[in-house]
Design a protein around this motif. Structure first.
Motif, PDB file in Angstrom:
ATOM      1  N   SER A  34      -0.747  12.889   4.647  1.00  0.00           N
ATOM      2  CA  SER A  34      -1.027  11.716   3.818  1.00  0.00           C
ATOM      3  C   SER A  34      -1.201  10.459   4.656  1.00  0.00           C
ATOM      4  O   SER A  34      -1.749   9.456   4.185  1.00  0.00           O
ATOM      5  CB  SER A  34       0.106  11.519   2.816  1.00  0.00           C
ATOM      6  OG  SER A  34       0.352  12.710   2.114  1.00  0.00           O
TER       7      SER A  34
ATOM      8  N   TYR B  76       0.836  -1.205   0.000  1.00  0.00           N
ATOM      9  CA  TYR B  76       0.000   0.000   0.000  1.00  0.00           C
ATOM     10  C   TYR B  76       0.872   1.256   0.000  1.00  0.00           C
ATOM     11  O   TYR B  76       0.616   2.210  -0.743  1.00  0.00           O
ATOM     12  CB  TYR B  76      -0.933   0.011   1.220  1.00  0.00           C
ATOM     13  CG  TYR B  76      -1.827   1.230   1.232  1.00  0.00           C
ATOM     14  CD1 TYR B  76      -2.987   1.271   0.466  1.00  0.00           C
ATOM     15  CD2 TYR B  76      -1.481   2.365   1.972  1.00  0.00           C
ATOM     16  CE1 TYR B  76      -3.797   2.405   0.444  1.00  0.00           C
ATOM     17  CE2 TYR B  76      -2.278   3.504   1.956  1.00  0.00           C
ATOM     18  CZ  TYR B  76      -3.438   3.512   1.193  1.00  0.00           C
ATOM     19  OH  TYR B  76      -4.214   4.641   1.167  1.00  0.00           O
TER      20      TYR B  76
ATOM     21  N   VAL C 143       3.913   1.662  -1.099  1.00  0.00           N
ATOM     22  CA  VAL C 143       4.567   1.853  -2.396  1.00  0.00           C
ATOM     23  C   VAL C 143       3.571   2.428  -3.409  1.00  0.00           C
ATOM     24  O   VAL C 143       3.859   3.396  -4.111  1.00  0.00           O
ATOM     25  CB  VAL C 143       5.162   0.515  -2.910  1.00  0.00           C
ATOM     26  CG1 VAL C 143       5.598   0.637  -4.365  1.00  0.00           C
ATOM     27  CG2 VAL C 143       6.332   0.101  -2.028  1.00  0.00           C
ATOM     28  N   LYS C 144       2.374   1.858  -3.447  1.00  0.00           N
ATOM     29  CA  LYS C 144       1.371   2.301  -4.428  1.00  0.00           C
ATOM     30  C   LYS C 144       0.862   3.713  -4.120  1.00  0.00           C
ATOM     31  O   LYS C 144       0.706   4.541  -5.001  1.00  0.00           O
ATOM     32  CB  LYS C 144       0.205   1.307  -4.429  1.00  0.00           C
ATOM     33  CG  LYS C 144      -0.942   1.692  -5.342  1.00  0.00           C
ATOM     34  CD  LYS C 144      -2.034   0.635  -5.299  1.00  0.00           C
ATOM     35  CE  LYS C 144      -3.299   1.103  -5.977  1.00  0.00           C
ATOM     36  NZ  LYS C 144      -4.030   2.134  -5.262  1.00  0.00           N
ATOM     37  N   GLU C 145       0.643   3.963  -2.843  1.00  0.00           N
ATOM     38  CA  GLU C 145       0.000   5.220  -2.455  1.00  0.00           C
ATOM     39  C   GLU C 145       0.968   6.395  -2.401  1.00  0.00           C
ATOM     40  O   GLU C 145       0.607   7.517  -2.759  1.00  0.00           O
ATOM     41  CB  GLU C 145      -0.668   5.033  -1.082  1.00  0.00           C
ATOM     42  CG  GLU C 145      -1.244   6.286  -0.461  1.00  0.00           C
ATOM     43  CD  GLU C 145      -2.501   6.815  -1.161  1.00  0.00           C
ATOM     44  OE1 GLU C 145      -3.081   6.083  -1.973  1.00  0.00           O
ATOM     45  OE2 GLU C 145      -2.861   7.981  -0.892  1.00  0.00           O
ATOM     46  N   TYR C 146       2.184   6.150  -1.973  1.00  0.00           N
ATOM     47  CA  TYR C 146       3.052   7.286  -1.661  1.00  0.00           C
ATOM     48  C   TYR C 146       4.225   7.509  -2.611  1.00  0.00           C
ATOM     49  O   TYR C 146       4.744   8.617  -2.678  1.00  0.00           O
ATOM     50  CB  TYR C 146       3.570   7.186  -0.220  1.00  0.00           C
ATOM     51  CG  TYR C 146       2.442   7.167   0.780  1.00  0.00           C
ATOM     52  CD1 TYR C 146       1.641   8.290   0.948  1.00  0.00           C
ATOM     53  CD2 TYR C 146       2.149   6.025   1.519  1.00  0.00           C
ATOM     54  CE1 TYR C 146       0.580   8.280   1.841  1.00  0.00           C
ATOM     55  CE2 TYR C 146       1.092   6.002   2.411  1.00  0.00           C
ATOM     56  CZ  TYR C 146       0.311   7.132   2.568  1.00  0.00           C
ATOM     57  OH  TYR C 146      -0.738   7.121   3.436  1.00  0.00           O
ATOM     58  N   LEU C 147       4.691   6.480  -3.279  1.00  0.00           N
ATOM     59  CA  LEU C 147       5.820   6.709  -4.180  1.00  0.00           C
ATOM     60  C   LEU C 147       5.303   7.178  -5.532  1.00  0.00           C
ATOM     61  O   LEU C 147       4.342   6.639  -6.065  1.00  0.00           O
ATOM     62  CB  LEU C 147       6.663   5.437  -4.346  1.00  0.00           C
ATOM     63  CG  LEU C 147       7.397   4.945  -3.091  1.00  0.00           C
ATOM     64  CD1 LEU C 147       8.348   3.794  -3.451  1.00  0.00           C
ATOM     65  CD2 LEU C 147       8.182   6.057  -2.403  1.00  0.00           C
ATOM     66  N   GLU C 148       5.948   8.218  -6.051  1.00  0.00           N
ATOM     67  CA  GLU C 148       5.568   8.721  -7.371  1.00  0.00           C
ATOM     68  C   GLU C 148       6.023   7.723  -8.432  1.00  0.00           C
ATOM     69  O   GLU C 148       6.939   6.925  -8.194  1.00  0.00           O
ATOM     70  CB  GLU C 148       6.265  10.071  -7.639  1.00  0.00           C
ATOM     71  CG  GLU C 148       5.886  11.169  -6.660  1.00  0.00           C
ATOM     72  CD  GLU C 148       4.476  11.706  -6.851  1.00  0.00           C
ATOM     73  OE1 GLU C 148       3.944  11.613  -7.969  1.00  0.00           O
ATOM     74  OE2 GLU C 148       3.895  12.198  -5.864  1.00  0.00           O
TER      75      GLU C 148
ATOM     76  N   ARG D 224      -6.851   4.970   7.246  1.00  0.00           N
ATOM     77  CA  ARG D 224      -8.166   4.540   6.743  1.00  0.00           C
ATOM     78  C   ARG D 224      -8.076   3.187   6.038  1.00  0.00           C
ATOM     79  O   ARG D 224      -8.962   2.345   6.154  1.00  0.00           O
ATOM     80  CB  ARG D 224      -8.732   5.587   5.776  1.00  0.00           C
ATOM     81  CG  ARG D 224      -9.390   6.735   6.499  1.00  0.00           C
ATOM     82  CD  ARG D 224      -9.722   7.842   5.538  1.00  0.00           C
ATOM     83  NE  ARG D 224     -10.723   7.478   4.539  1.00  0.00           N
ATOM     84  CZ  ARG D 224     -12.036   7.731   4.661  1.00  0.00           C
ATOM     85  NH1 ARG D 224     -12.488   8.330   5.744  1.00  0.00           N
ATOM     86  NH2 ARG D 224     -12.874   7.401   3.712  1.00  0.00           N
TER      87      ARG D 224
ATOM     88  N   VAL E 109      -3.214   9.917   6.856  1.00  0.00           N
ATOM     89  CA  VAL E 109      -4.636   9.639   7.076  1.00  0.00           C
ATOM     90  C   VAL E 109      -5.115   8.514   6.173  1.00  0.00           C
ATOM     91  O   VAL E 109      -5.870   7.639   6.597  1.00  0.00           O
ATOM     92  CB  VAL E 109      -5.470  10.916   6.815  1.00  0.00           C
ATOM     93  CG1 VAL E 109      -6.953  10.611   6.855  1.00  0.00           C
ATOM     94  CG2 VAL E 109      -5.119  11.987   7.832  1.00  0.00           C
ATOM     95  N   SER E 110      -4.661   8.521   4.924  1.00  0.00           N
ATOM     96  CA  SER E 110      -5.161   7.496   4.003  1.00  0.00           C
ATOM     97  C   SER E 110      -4.641   6.109   4.398  1.00  0.00           C
ATOM     98  O   SER E 110      -5.334   5.111   4.219  1.00  0.00           O
ATOM     99  CB  SER E 110      -4.805   7.833   2.551  1.00  0.00           C
ATOM    100  OG  SER E 110      -3.427   7.851   2.373  1.00  0.00           O
TER     101      SER E 110
END
Lengths: 415, 84
Positions: free
Chosen positions: B41, B11, B13-18, B47, B43-44
């Motif tokens: 960030s 998660y 890697v997918k959510e935070y790395l550009e 969740r 928060v996500s």
């Protein structure tokens, strides 16, 4: 004495640590009005040196424009120096409301409220219009003042990857359980100079029932065919719910900012935004100068057209020299160096060559993204840009970076 | 890396790395102090964990320290679940 030696020593150590990390900032003393050429005393105590200024937010060259200065003088004469009051006690003159009406018309919104600065507008706006039931979904590269404003608001915070519309859509879907959703972005991002995809943001916001907030500080006055801003450039005039912007950059460069947008949201700020309620009114002299600025830029697009030409020319000079610049169309043109020390060395050498431009590195930009941020102005003439371009070429050659790609620069200098 | 840690890592890697950011995220990679995840960030991530594992993490316990590595996040999730 409450300021014990323990406290003094602790702060002295902190400051020393900033120096050690190369993060200590020093002001340069300018001995001239703002303009394309200025006299800079640096380091402190040195005789002032005449340099070409490539780092001001003076995009339209109005900071020292004779008509703006004259209007400010006249305002001083007829409305005084200060009002010694917040707006809602005895700090609102006829000219404050006149400026708000003119900004409303210029930005294509429903109403406008002046703030002491755009920093204050951003600090106050979210708390005034959102609460626990709501969510703020911000681009990850928004300005620090927006981040501070979001911290002061009780609504949930979330972020989307910079200008990544798929990621924004995921977030809008995820937060459908909230009362209000607000998408938050800069119009022009101050460090990279790229423009928000406002047309796509507005489309998604309409699809998922969200409000749109845009900080137009690096756009108002010159982005878009008539300089209205990023919303004009992207064809979404009248569809942005909240715009914040500054009078401290293109619009005269003195100080002051505003919240402009839907009438009810602006009125909520008038009733609730704490930086508006608890700080002094914008001084009459600033309001008078800003009124003249709006008149000047409403009458002709000459200055923003010249800025656009300067921007294209400057980008072509740097590209031809073999420097690595961030592609784009705004007058913010970052020259990428990646390594923090290299950015500082190049800035110092440019100053020796008579060019004033500043190196930016962590924590102002992400680690490994050090750069020199150059900014164009309508005050620049072609000879200024030719001289600055030659200096960049000379300093670039000295450091052996001309023609190198990002990876080659990183390989040579490290991160 | 067990399944819980792998889910957290994936998660992050997918959510935070550009796109194009090839930094490796390991169990002990500092996420917040290392500049991969900022406090907004985060928060996500909270969740995501609450939905995936049907738990409620009180805000007081969702601290930057608790969210700083895959290991510490996994430890926090385990406090609120059984049998994961």
């Amino acid at each position: 004495m409450a300021y014990a030696s323990k406290a003094r020593e602790w702060y002295a150590k902190e400051l020393e640590s900033l120096r050690g990390q190369g993060l200590f900032k020093q002001e340069r003393f300018i001995h001239a009005p703002q303009g394309a050429e200025i006299e800079v005393e640096f380091p402190a105590g040195s005789p002032p040196k005449r340099v070409i200024n490539m780092c001001a937010n003076n995009y339209l060259g109005l900071s020292s424009h004779p008509e703006v200065v004259a209007a400010a003088h006249a305002g001083l004469d007829v409305r005084g120096y200060g009002l010694s009051s917040v707006r809602f006690i005895c700090g609102t003159q006829d000219i404050h409301r006149e400026l708000e009406r003119k900004l409303t018309s210029f930005l294509g919104t429903e109403d406008t409220l002046l703030f002491p600065s755009c920093m204050d507008a951003n600090a106050g706006v979210f708390e005034a219009v959102l609460s626990e039931q709501d969510v703020m979904i911000a681009d990850r590269l928004v300005h620090a003042s927006i981040v501070d404003g979001m911290r002061l608001c009780k609504a949930m915070t979330d972020t989307f990857k910079h200008s990544d519309m798929e990621h924004l859509e995921e977030k809008l879907q995820e937060h459908q359980d909230k009362r209000f959703r607000m998408v938050i972005t800069d119009g022009v991002f101050s460090m990279d100079g790229d423009l928000a995809k406002l047309d796509e943001i507005v489309r998604l916001a309409e699809k998922y029932d969200a409000m749109v907030f845009v900080d137009e500080s690096h756009a108002s006055g010159f982005i878009g065919k008539t300089g209205r801003g990023t919303h004009e450039h992207c064809g979404v005039l009248g569809r942005i719910d909240i715009i914040t912007t500054t009078l401290g950059k293109a619009l005269g460069g003195a100080s002051g900012g505003c919240v402009s947008g839907r009438a009810e949201l602006v009125e909520m700020c008038r009733q609730r935004a704490r930086p508006y309620l608890f700080s002094n009114t914008v001084a009459p002299v600033i309001v008078s100068g800003a009124l003249k600025v709006i008149d000047l830029i409403s009458a002709t697009t000459e200055r923003r057209d010249k800025l656009e030409w300067n921007t294209k020319y400057w980008r072509s000079l740097l590209t031809a020299a073999g420097l690595d610049i961030k592609a784009g169309e705004s007058p913010i043109v970052p020259v990428m160096l990646y390594n923090a020390k290299l950015a500082q060395d190049v800035a110092r050498d440019l100053f020796d060559e008579g060019i004033y431009a500043v190196g930016f590195f962590f924590p102002v930009v992400a680690k490994g993204q050090a750069r020199i941020r150059t900014q164009l102005s309508a005050a620049h003439e072609r000879h200024h840009l030719d001289a600055a371009g030659a200096a960049f070429r000379k300093v670039g050659a000295k450091h052996g970076i001309l023609g190198l790609t990002k990876n080659q620069i990183i390989e040579k200098f490290g991160l | 890396m067990d399944e819980l840690k792998k889910a957290i890592r994936d998660y992050v890697v997918k959510e935070y790395l550009e796109d194009g950011d090839d930094r490796e995220v390991r169990e002990d990679t500092p996420l917040i102090t290392g500049g991969i995840v900022d406090s907004f960030s985060m928060v996500s991530l909270k969740r995501f964990l609450e939905r995936k594992y049907t738990i409620q993490i009180p805000d007081a316990q969702a601290t930057p320290q608790a969210f700083d590595t895959v290991n510490s996040i996994a430890e926090l999730v385990r406090k609120f679940t059984s049998g994961v």
